[in-house]
Motif scaffolding. Structure first.
Motif, PDB file in Angstrom:
ATOM      1  N   ASP A 156       0.853  -1.263   0.125  1.00  0.00           N
ATOM      2  CA  ASP A 156       0.183  -0.473   0.276  1.00  0.00           C
ATOM      3  C   ASP A 156       1.186   1.023  -0.125  1.00  0.00           C
ATOM      4  O   ASP A 156       2.315   1.489   1.092  1.00  0.00           O
ATOM      5  CB  ASP A 156      -0.780  -0.226   1.103  1.00  0.00           C
ATOM      6  CG  ASP A 156      -2.159   1.310   1.437  1.00  0.00           C
ATOM      7  OD1 ASP A 156      -1.676   2.236   0.936  1.00  0.00           O
ATOM      8  OD2 ASP A 156      -2.351   0.859   2.432  1.00  0.00           O
ATOM      9  N   ARG A 157       0.890   2.094  -1.255  1.00  0.00           N
ATOM     10  CA  ARG A 157       1.872   3.859  -1.074  1.00  0.00           C
ATOM     11  C   ARG A 157       1.555   3.300   0.180  1.00  0.00           C
ATOM     12  O   ARG A 157       2.684   4.627   0.751  1.00  0.00           O
ATOM     13  CB  ARG A 157       0.959   4.023  -2.286  1.00  0.00           C
ATOM     14  CG  ARG A 157      -0.033   4.847  -1.987  1.00  0.00           C
ATOM     15  CD  ARG A 157      -0.220   6.315  -3.199  1.00  0.00           C
ATOM     16  NE  ARG A 157       0.948   7.248  -3.981  1.00  0.00           N
ATOM     17  CZ  ARG A 157       1.255   7.825  -2.741  1.00  0.00           C
ATOM     18  NH1 ARG A 157       0.588   9.067  -2.290  1.00  0.00           N
ATOM     19  NH2 ARG A 157       2.493   9.342  -3.606  1.00  0.00           N
ATOM     20  N   GLU A 158       0.378   4.365   1.285  1.00  0.00           N
ATOM     21  CA  GLU A 158       0.896   4.239   2.297  1.00  0.00           C
ATOM     22  C   GLU A 158       1.303   3.908   3.631  1.00  0.00           C
ATOM     23  O   GLU A 158       1.876   4.881   4.332  1.00  0.00           O
ATOM     24  CB  GLU A 158      -0.569   4.842   2.891  1.00  0.00           C
ATOM     25  CG  GLU A 158      -1.595   5.883   1.873  1.00  0.00           C
ATOM     26  CD  GLU A 158      -0.909   7.340   1.397  1.00  0.00           C
ATOM     27  OE1 GLU A 158      -0.405   7.764   2.634  1.00  0.00           O
ATOM     28  OE2 GLU A 158      -0.814   7.995   0.530  1.00  0.00           O
ATOM     29  N   LEU A 159       2.202   2.846   3.155  1.00  0.00           N
ATOM     30  CA  LEU A 159       2.918   2.205   3.856  1.00  0.00           C
ATOM     31  C   LEU A 159       4.095   2.131   3.526  1.00  0.00           C
ATOM     32  O   LEU A 159       5.147   0.643   3.949  1.00  0.00           O
ATOM     33  CB  LEU A 159       2.028   0.347   4.596  1.00  0.00           C
ATOM     34  CG  LEU A 159       0.938   1.055   5.024  1.00  0.00           C
ATOM     35  CD1 LEU A 159      -0.360  -0.901   4.882  1.00  0.00           C
ATOM     36  CD2 LEU A 159       0.880   1.777   6.566  1.00  0.00           C
ATOM     37  N   SER A 173      15.281   4.342  18.100  1.00  0.00           N
ATOM     38  CA  SER A 173      15.411   2.932  18.626  1.00  0.00           C
ATOM     39  C   SER A 173      14.675   1.501  18.109  1.00  0.00           C
ATOM     40  O   SER A 173      13.575   1.687  18.025  1.00  0.00           O
ATOM     41  CB  SER A 173      15.065   3.249  20.497  1.00  0.00           C
ATOM     42  OG  SER A 173      13.607   3.223  20.584  1.00  0.00           O
ATOM     43  N   LYS A 174      15.045   0.009  18.918  1.00  0.00           N
ATOM     44  CA  LYS A 174      14.392  -0.750  18.261  1.00  0.00           C
ATOM     45  C   LYS A 174      12.573  -0.409  18.755  1.00  0.00           C
ATOM     46  O   LYS A 174      12.258  -0.822  17.760  1.00  0.00           O
ATOM     47  CB  LYS A 174      14.763  -1.722  18.293  1.00  0.00           C
ATOM     48  CG  LYS A 174      14.016  -3.532  18.156  1.00  0.00           C
ATOM     49  CD  LYS A 174      14.943  -4.364  18.609  1.00  0.00           C
ATOM     50  CE  LYS A 174      15.924  -5.020  17.805  1.00  0.00           C
ATOM     51  NZ  LYS A 174      16.015  -6.421  18.310  1.00  0.00           N
ATOM     52  N   PRO A 175      12.662  -0.513  20.246  1.00  0.00           N
ATOM     53  CA  PRO A 175      11.475  -0.059  19.742  1.00  0.00           C
ATOM     54  C   PRO A 175       9.829   0.709  19.443  1.00  0.00           C
ATOM     55  O   PRO A 175       9.481   0.311  18.690  1.00  0.00           O
ATOM     56  CB  PRO A 175      10.939  -0.455  22.005  1.00  0.00           C
ATOM     57  CG  PRO A 175      12.229  -0.835  22.658  1.00  0.00           C
ATOM     58  CD  PRO A 175      13.110  -0.658  21.174  1.00  0.00           C
ATOM     59  N   GLU A 176      10.886   1.864  19.394  1.00  0.00           N
ATOM     60  CA  GLU A 176      10.378   2.821  19.037  1.00  0.00           C
ATOM     61  C   GLU A 176       9.778   2.984  17.143  1.00  0.00           C
ATOM     62  O   GLU A 176       8.971   2.805  16.879  1.00  0.00           O
ATOM     63  CB  GLU A 176      10.673   4.307  19.646  1.00  0.00           C
ATOM     64  CG  GLU A 176      10.979   4.968  20.396  1.00  0.00           C
ATOM     65  CD  GLU A 176      12.013   5.955  20.835  1.00  0.00           C
ATOM     66  OE1 GLU A 176      12.730   6.027  19.882  1.00  0.00           O
ATOM     67  OE2 GLU A 176      12.123   6.090  21.426  1.00  0.00           O
ATOM     68  N   VAL A 177      10.694   2.370  16.499  1.00  0.00           N
ATOM     69  CA  VAL A 177      10.670   1.907  15.184  1.00  0.00           C
ATOM     70  C   VAL A 177       9.336   0.848  15.248  1.00  0.00           C
ATOM     71  O   VAL A 177       8.621   0.978  14.311  1.00  0.00           O
ATOM     72  CB  VAL A 177      12.144   1.201  14.759  1.00  0.00           C
ATOM     73  CG1 VAL A 177      11.058   0.569  13.579  1.00  0.00           C
ATOM     74  CG2 VAL A 177      12.907   2.422  14.532  1.00  0.00           C
ATOM     75  N   LEU A 178       9.475   0.107  15.779  1.00  0.00           N
ATOM     76  CA  LEU A 178       8.231  -0.864  15.949  1.00  0.00           C
ATOM     77  C   LEU A 178       7.273  -0.878  15.999  1.00  0.00           C
ATOM     78  O   LEU A 178       6.383  -1.057  15.220  1.00  0.00           O
ATOM     79  CB  LEU A 178       8.497  -2.149  17.008  1.00  0.00           C
ATOM     80  CG  LEU A 178      10.149  -3.192  16.439  1.00  0.00           C
ATOM     81  CD1 LEU A 178       9.828  -4.602  17.594  1.00  0.00           C
ATOM     82  CD2 LEU A 178       9.863  -3.600  15.076  1.00  0.00           C
ATOM     83  N   ARG A 179       7.005   0.803  17.067  1.00  0.00           N
ATOM     84  CA  ARG A 179       5.926   0.490  17.376  1.00  0.00           C
ATOM     85  C   ARG A 179       5.050   2.064  16.227  1.00  0.00           C
ATOM     86  O   ARG A 179       4.318   2.514  15.911  1.00  0.00           O
ATOM     87  CB  ARG A 179       6.046   2.177  18.453  1.00  0.00           C
ATOM     88  CG  ARG A 179       4.601   2.608  19.039  1.00  0.00           C
ATOM     89  CD  ARG A 179       4.462   2.983  20.207  1.00  0.00           C
ATOM     90  NE  ARG A 179       4.211   2.047  22.015  1.00  0.00           N
ATOM     91  CZ  ARG A 179       3.425   1.512  21.915  1.00  0.00           C
ATOM     92  NH1 ARG A 179       2.476   2.211  21.303  1.00  0.00           N
ATOM     93  NH2 ARG A 179       3.626   0.814  22.894  1.00  0.00           N
ATOM     94  N   GLU A 180       6.662   2.053  15.463  1.00  0.00           N
ATOM     95  CA  GLU A 180       5.772   3.966  14.952  1.00  0.00           C
ATOM     96  C   GLU A 180       5.563   2.991  13.803  1.00  0.00           C
ATOM     97  O   GLU A 180       4.499   3.728  12.857  1.00  0.00           O
ATOM     98  CB  GLU A 180       7.198   4.655  14.501  1.00  0.00           C
ATOM     99  CG  GLU A 180       6.731   5.456  13.205  1.00  0.00           C
ATOM    100  CD  GLU A 180       8.250   6.599  12.628  1.00  0.00           C
ATOM    101  OE1 GLU A 180       8.075   6.825  11.835  1.00  0.00           O
ATOM    102  OE2 GLU A 180       9.684   6.238  13.591  1.00  0.00           O
ATOM    103  N   MET A 181       5.956   2.180  13.019  1.00  0.00           N
ATOM    104  CA  MET A 181       5.775   1.396  11.605  1.00  0.00           C
ATOM    105  C   MET A 181       4.308   0.478  12.172  1.00  0.00           C
ATOM    106  O   MET A 181       2.929   0.186  11.196  1.00  0.00           O
ATOM    107  CB  MET A 181       6.169   0.249  11.195  1.00  0.00           C
ATOM    108  CG  MET A 181       7.687   0.591  11.337  1.00  0.00           C
ATOM    109  SD  MET A 181       8.960  -0.850  10.000  1.00  0.00           S
ATOM    110  CE  MET A 181       9.346  -1.451  11.474  1.00  0.00           C
ATOM    111  N   THR A 182       3.657   0.072  14.006  1.00  0.00           N
ATOM    112  CA  THR A 182       2.719  -0.493  13.264  1.00  0.00           C
ATOM    113  C   THR A 182       1.345   0.594  14.202  1.00  0.00           C
ATOM    114  O   THR A 182       0.607   0.256  13.684  1.00  0.00           O
ATOM    115  CB  THR A 182       3.146  -1.510  15.196  1.00  0.00           C
ATOM    116  OG1 THR A 182       2.981  -0.756  15.712  1.00  0.00           O
ATOM    117  CG2 THR A 182       3.358  -2.607  15.178  1.00  0.00           C
ATOM    118  N   MET A 183       1.917   1.272  14.517  1.00  0.00           N
ATOM    119  CA  MET A 183       0.838   2.833  14.645  1.00  0.00           C
ATOM    120  C   MET A 183       0.406   3.299  12.517  1.00  0.00           C
ATOM    121  O   MET A 183      -0.663   3.331  12.689  1.00  0.00           O
ATOM    122  CB  MET A 183       1.265   4.203  15.403  1.00  0.00           C
ATOM    123  CG  MET A 183       1.446   3.377  16.461  1.00  0.00           C
ATOM    124  SD  MET A 183       0.024   3.130  17.599  1.00  0.00           S
ATOM    125  CE  MET A 183      -1.026   3.870  17.181  1.00  0.00           C
ATOM    126  N   ALA A 184       2.170   2.883  12.068  1.00  0.00           N
ATOM    127  CA  ALA A 184       0.704   3.149  10.893  1.00  0.00           C
ATOM    128  C   ALA A 184       0.080   2.471   9.933  1.00  0.00           C
ATOM    129  O   ALA A 184      -0.971   2.365   9.745  1.00  0.00           O
ATOM    130  CB  ALA A 184       2.524   3.571   9.953  1.00  0.00           C
TER     131      ALA A 184
END
Length: 149
Positions: free
Chosen positions: A8-11, A20-31
């Motif tokens: 999906d282009r928005e993803l 940080s690793k946890p922040e990256v995972l959170r940012e991606m899951t929120m997107a």
């Protein structure tokens, strides 16, 4: 197989803000949750963190492929992200990760899930792909690159 079939282009996130690793995972899951409101972002994050607990998905050469299975999904979700500064993702080569492929799959789709992971693994072994990925100007540039492979 082509990754853009699942993309999906928005993803496609050309500039992750997390450091940080946890922040990256959170940012991606929120997107992902923003595009798929039925997705439980907290559950997805928990699944990804549990998977990271088994061993890092930072595979080296600046690449991480966090992935997990969720019982509530009906289709595979793929997110592609880039960190312009790199993130310590506890990668196997101890180098920061800048290229992220997040794969979330339904529990019953093991075969296609594994094929996507294998395709990504082959793709990122290509030095020119990694270079072009990092040098793409924006979301459109990343999409064109992903559509060309």
């Amino acid at each position: 197989m082509r990754l853009d079939e699942y993309l999906d282009r928005e993803l496609v996130l050309p500039a992750l803000a997390a450091t940080s690793k946890p922040e990256v995972l959170r940012e991606m899951t929120m997107a992902v949750a923003a595009r798929h409101p039925q997705l439980d972002a907290d559950l997805a994050l928990s699944v990804l963190l549990d998977r990271e607990g088994l061993g890092t998905t930072g595979i080296g050469d600046g690449v991480a492929i966090p992935h997990g299975k969720l019982p509530t999904l009906s289709n595979i979700i793929l997110l592609v992200g880039r960190s312009l500064h790199g993130v310590d993702f506890e990668a196997l080569d101890f180098k920061p990760c800048s290229i992220f492929f997040l794969v979330l799959a339904p529990e019953q789709m093991t075969g296609i899930h594994l094929r996507i992971l294998a395709h990504i693994s082959r793709l990122i072994k290509d030095d020119s792909f990694r270079k072009d990925f990092f040098e793409a100007e924006d979301r459109e540039g990343l999409l064109r690159l992903l559509q060309s492979y």
